[in-house]
Design an enzyme around this catalytic site. Structure first.
Site, PDB file in Angstrom:
ATOM      1  N   ASP A   1       1.032  -1.155  -0.176  1.00 50.82           N
ATOM      2  CA  ASP A   1      -0.246   0.066   0.085  1.00 50.82           C
ATOM      3  C   ASP A   1       0.822   1.231   0.055  1.00 50.82           C
ATOM      4  OD1 ASP A   1      -2.473   1.223   0.012  1.00 50.82           O
ATOM      5  OD2 ASP A   1      -2.618   1.325   2.106  1.00 50.82           O
TER       6      ASP A   1
ATOM      7  N   TYR B   1       1.139   5.652  -0.604  1.00 50.07           N
ATOM      8  CA  TYR B   1       0.687   6.993   0.100  1.00 50.07           C
ATOM      9  C   TYR B   1       0.918   8.049  -0.799  1.00 50.07           C
ATOM     10  CZ  TYR B   1       1.003   9.806   4.584  1.00 50.07           C
ATOM     11  OH  TYR B   1       0.744  10.698   5.624  1.00 50.07           O
TER      12      TYR B   1
ATOM     13  N   HIS C   1      -3.880  14.060   0.786  1.00 50.74           N
ATOM     14  CA  HIS C   1      -3.881  13.159   1.934  1.00 50.74           C
ATOM     15  C   HIS C   1      -2.809  13.203   2.736  1.00 50.74           C
ATOM     16  CE1 HIS C   1      -4.893   9.588   4.277  1.00 50.74           C
ATOM     17  NE2 HIS C   1      -3.787   9.016   3.909  1.00 50.74           N
TER      18      HIS C   1
ATOM     19  N   ARG D   1       1.202  16.378  13.192  1.00 53.83           N
ATOM     20  CA  ARG D   1       2.328  17.001  13.559  1.00 53.83           C
ATOM     21  C   ARG D   1       1.997  18.815  13.482  1.00 53.83           C
ATOM     22  NH1 ARG D   1       3.847  13.198  10.067  1.00 53.83           N
ATOM     23  NH2 ARG D   1       4.237  14.815   8.353  1.00 53.83           N
TER      24      ARG D   1
ATOM     25  N   GLU E   1     -10.501   3.615   4.077  1.00 53.23           N
ATOM     26  CA  GLU E   1      -9.637   4.554   3.234  1.00 53.23           C
ATOM     27  C   GLU E   1      -9.927   4.207   1.698  1.00 53.23           C
ATOM     28  OE1 GLU E   1      -5.375   3.944   3.934  1.00 53.23           O
ATOM     29  OE2 GLU E   1      -5.410   4.988   5.950  1.00 53.23           O
TER      30      GLU E   1
ATOM     31  N   GLU F   1      -9.363   3.894  -1.736  1.00 54.27           N
ATOM     32  CA  GLU F   1      -8.131   3.736  -2.715  1.00 54.27           C
ATOM     33  C   GLU F   1      -8.418   3.053  -3.937  1.00 54.27           C
ATOM     34  OE1 GLU F   1      -4.845   2.101  -0.695  1.00 54.27           O
ATOM     35  OE2 GLU F   1      -5.550   2.804   1.379  1.00 54.27           O
TER      36      GLU F   1
ATOM     37  N   ASP G   1      -8.799  -0.133   2.252  1.00 52.44           N
ATOM     38  CA  ASP G   1      -7.845  -0.276   3.271  1.00 52.44           C
ATOM     39  C   ASP G   1      -8.168   0.064   4.684  1.00 52.44           C
ATOM     40  OD1 ASP G   1      -5.399  -1.513   4.094  1.00 52.44           O
ATOM     41  OD2 ASP G   1      -4.404   0.303   4.232  1.00 52.44           O
TER      42      ASP G   1
ATOM     43  N   ARG H   1      -7.120   3.658  13.648  1.00 49.81           N
ATOM     44  CA  ARG H   1      -6.213   4.829  13.952  1.00 49.81           C
ATOM     45  C   ARG H   1      -5.407   4.819  15.181  1.00 49.81           C
ATOM     46  NH1 ARG H   1      -4.956   6.065   8.496  1.00 49.81           N
ATOM     47  NH2 ARG H   1      -6.972   6.433   7.539  1.00 49.81           N
TER      48      ARG H   1
ATOM     49  N   GLN I   1      -2.978   2.146  15.171  1.00 47.46           N
ATOM     50  CA  GLN I   1      -1.903   2.613  14.265  1.00 47.46           C
ATOM     51  C   GLN I   1      -1.100   3.862  14.958  1.00 47.46           C
ATOM     52  OE1 GLN I   1      -3.409   4.129  10.795  1.00 47.46           O
ATOM     53  NE2 GLN I   1      -1.424   4.749   9.936  1.00 47.46           N
TER      54      GLN I   1
ATOM     55  N   TYR J   1       2.972   2.888  15.395  1.00 51.16           N
ATOM     56  CA  TYR J   1       3.898   2.915  13.752  1.00 51.16           C
ATOM     57  C   TYR J   1       4.996   3.567  14.041  1.00 51.16           C
ATOM     58  CZ  TYR J   1       3.339   8.123  13.489  1.00 51.16           C
ATOM     59  OH  TYR J   1       3.386   9.464  13.661  1.00 51.16           O
TER      60      TYR J   1
ATOM     61  N   LYS K   1      -3.560  -1.842  10.356  1.00 55.39           N
ATOM     62  CA  LYS K   1      -4.109  -2.076   9.111  1.00 55.39           C
ATOM     63  C   LYS K   1      -4.165  -3.680   8.584  1.00 55.39           C
ATOM     64  CE  LYS K   1      -3.128   2.050   7.207  1.00 55.39           C
ATOM     65  NZ  LYS K   1      -3.955   3.049   6.356  1.00 55.39           N
TER      66      LYS K   1
ATOM     67  N   THR L   1      -8.472  -5.920   4.318  1.00 56.37           N
ATOM     68  CA  THR L   1      -8.423  -4.967   3.253  1.00 56.37           C
ATOM     69  C   THR L   1      -9.562  -5.565   2.125  1.00 56.37           C
ATOM     70  OG1 THR L   1      -6.210  -4.544   3.525  1.00 56.37           O
ATOM     71  CG2 THR L   1      -7.210  -4.037   1.450  1.00 56.37           C
TER      72      THR L   1
ATOM     73  N   THR M   1      -4.801   6.406   0.308  1.00 55.62           N
ATOM     74  CA  THR M   1      -5.812   6.901   0.490  1.00 55.62           C
ATOM     75  C   THR M   1      -6.214   8.267  -0.713  1.00 55.62           C
ATOM     76  OG1 THR M   1      -6.339   6.865   2.531  1.00 55.62           O
ATOM     77  CG2 THR M   1      -7.532   8.750   1.860  1.00 55.62           C
TER      78      THR M   1
ATOM     79  N   GLU N   1      -9.213  12.217   7.991  1.00 52.94           N
ATOM     80  CA  GLU N   1      -9.230  13.699   7.455  1.00 52.94           C
ATOM     81  C   GLU N   1     -10.481  14.451   7.483  1.00 52.94           C
ATOM     82  OE1 GLU N   1      -7.110  13.919   3.332  1.00 52.94           O
ATOM     83  OE2 GLU N   1      -7.302  11.761   3.858  1.00 52.94           O
TER      84      GLU N   1
END
Length: 431
Positions: free
Chosen positions: A119, A121, A126, A135, A192, A194, A226, A230, A233, A237, A246, A250, A337, A351
Site C-alpha cells: 500500500d 501513500y 492526503h 504534526r 480508506e 483507494e 484499506d 487509527r 496505528q 507505527y 492495517k 482490506t 487514500t 481527514e
C-alpha cells in the site's frame, strides 16, 4: 446487448471476475466477464462452437483469474478483442445467451489469489492533511515524500472480496493523557478509499521493472478499502510504520477492470516542484481520471478525485521493484487514500473529521469514526470509449469486535483443564 448499451458495463469495459451459481453449480467457482447486468461464463463461451476460442480454454477454465493474468499482455488483448466482437455480433450473442446469468443471482468470490500486497501513500492532499493533523505546526510532508512513493507491505491473507463483513479489531491503544496503553476494540475505526492495481505478468528477482513497462505487467484495476484502526496505528507505527492497525482487513471489488478499459481516462499528473531520479520519470498522461464516491449508511460523504494523485501507478511499480524485488502474478499494490483539496474530497474519516475534532454529519447526526453496523460502499466512474464506465463497487459492514482474547484464552484453558482432568495441562495462555 439489452441492458448493456449505454451502461457503465458496456463492451468498452468488460471487467473480469469469479462467481458461483448456487442454482446450477453449487459452490463451484468459475471465471466470468461482466456485460451490463449479466455475467458471461468465460470457459463455456470459449468452448461454444463455432464462436468459441479453444486457445483460451485452459486459461479460463479455472476458479481464479490468475492463469489468465499470468498469460501476459498479448493474451489479454486478444481475449478482450474476441469478447468485444462476440458481444456485438448478433449470431454470437444468440449462441452465448444461455451462458448469461444475472449478476445479482451469483455469489461473487475473490477474483484472484493475492500474492503480495503493498500500500502506497500517493496523494499529496492526503499526506499533507495527515501531516497537519499529526504534526501541527511542523512541515506537513516529510523530506522524502516528494522524492519517492512512500509505501508499506500489507498482509495478503486478509484481503477479502466486496461484501465481506469487517470485524472491529482489538489491540493496544493509548490515550494522549495516559502513560501506558490499554487493550480493547479500536475506538477510531476508519476507511480508506483507494485504487488497487493487480499484477498479471511476473518479473524476475534482481531485475527492476521500468515505469515504461507498466502496461505490460499490470492486468487491471480494482477499487480498494484499506480499513484502518487509527488508535492502534498511532501507538504502534513509530518507528517502523503500520502493522496491526492495517492488517486485519482490506476489501477489494469483485470485478477487475482491465487496464485497457481505462485508456480514455488517462490524464497528466499534477505539476511537481522536485526533479525526480531517472527511474521515476514518466511520460504523461500517466495519471487516471477516476471520480470516487464514499458512501456510509446510504449517504455519500465524500467524492475523492483520483486525477489529483501525485504519484502514478507506473511510478509505484517502478519504485516497488527498483531494488530488485520481484513481482508475482496476483500481486496487489494500492494508491493509498485518494483525497482532493476540498473537504468533501477527503477519502478517509481521519481527514474528514480532522483527527476526530471536527465531526461530519450523517443523516443529521455528528460522527467522527465508524460504528458497528455501518456499511461503507466505495464507487467510481471514469471516461470510457463509449461513455462513462463504472468500476465495480467495494462494500463492507462493520461487525462487533470479538470478545477480549484474554478472556477467550482463559475460557479455553479452563475447558481443557476440565476435559483432561489434569490441572497441569493447559492449552491456553499462561496466567
Amino acid at each position: 446487448m439489452d441492458g448493456a448499451n449505454g451502461s457503465g458495463f458496456d463492451v468498452d469495459h468488460l471487467p473480469y471476475g469469479v462467481v458461483a451459481d448456487p442454482d446450477r453449480d453449487g459452490d463451484a467457482a468459475r471465471t466470468a466477464v461482466r456485460i451490463g447486468p449479466y455475467a458471461l461464463d468465460l470457459a463455456e463461451a470459449a468452448a461454444t462452437r463455432p464462436s468459441g476460442a479453444p486457445e483460451f480454454a485452459a486459461l479460463l477454465d479455472a476458479p481464479t483469474l490468475n492463469p489468465l493474468m499470468g498469460a501476459g499482455r498479448e493474451a489479454w488483448t486478444q481475449l478482450r478483442t474476441w469478447l468485444a466482437e462476440g458481444l456485438t455480433d448478433p449470431d454470437v450473442q444468440h449462441s452465448w445467451e444461455p451462458l448469461l446469468r444475472p449478476v445479482e443471482e451469483l455469489d461473487a468470490r475473490l477474483p484472484f489469489e493475492v500474492a503480495d500486497y503493498v500500500d502506497f501513500y500517493a496523494s499529496e492532499h492526503h499526506a499533507s492533511n495527515v501531516g497537519r493533523i499529526l504534526r501541527p505546526g511542523a512541515e506537513p510532508l516529510l523530506p522524502n515524500w516528494r522524492h519517492l512513493p512512500v509505501g508499506y507491505h500489507g498482509r495478503s491473507g486478509t484481503v477479502v472480496v466486496s461484501g465481506t463483513g469487517v470485524r472491529r479489531p482489538c489491540g493496544q491503544r493509548r490515550s494522549r493523557d495516559a502513560d501506558t496503553p490499554v487493550f480493547g476494540p479500536s475506538a477510531r475505526l476508519d476507511l480508506e478509499a483507494e485504487v488497487g492495481f493487480v499484477v498479471g505478468t511476473a518479473s524476475r528477482l534482481e531485475e527492476p521493472v521500468p515505469a515504461s513497462a507498466f502496461t505490460d505487467h499490470v492486468f487491471g484495476v480494482v477499487l480498494l478499502n484499506d480499513w484502518s484502526a487509527r488508535d492502534i496505528q498511532a501507538w504502534e507505527y513509530v518507528p517502523l510504520g503500520p502493522f496491526l492497525g492495517k492488517s486485519f482487513a482490506t476489501s477489494v471489488a469483485a470485478w477487475v477492470t482491465p487496464l485497457e478499459a481505462l485508456d480514455h481516462a488517462r490524464v497528466p499528473l499534477p505539476p511537481r516542484d522536485v526533479e525526480l531520479l531517472p527511474y521515476l520519470q514518466v511520460e504523461d498522461p500517466a495519471g487516471y481520471d477516476l471520480t470516487l464516491e464514499v458512501e456510509i449508511g446510504g449517504a455519500v460523504v465524500a467524492r475523492p478525485p483520483y486525477r489529483t494523485m501525485h504519484w502514478s501507478p507506473a511510478q509505484m511499480m517502478a519504485h516497488l521493484t527498483v531494488n530488485g524485488a520481484s513481482m508475482r502474478t496476483g500481486d496487489l499494490f494500492a494508491s493509498g487514500t485518494v483525497s482532493g483539496p476540498e473537504r468533501d474530497e477527503r477519502g478517509c474519516l481521519l481527514e474528514l473529521s480532522w483527527g476526530g475534532h471536527e465531526p461530519w454529519l450523517l443523516h443529521g447526526e455528528e460522527r467522527t469514526f465508524l460504528r458497528v453496523g455501518d456499511e461503507v460502499v466505495l464507487r467510481a466512474t471514469a471516461p470510457g470509449a463509449l461513455g462513462p464506465i463504472t468500476l465495480a463497487e467495494v462494500s463492507g459492514t462493520i461487525l462487533p469486535a470479538h470478545a477480549d482474547p484474554y478472556v477467550l484464552d482463559h475460557h479455553v484453558r479452563d475447558r481443557h483443564v476440565r476435559d483432561s482432568g489434569d490441572p497441569g495441562k493447559s492449552h491456553g495462555r499462561d496466567s
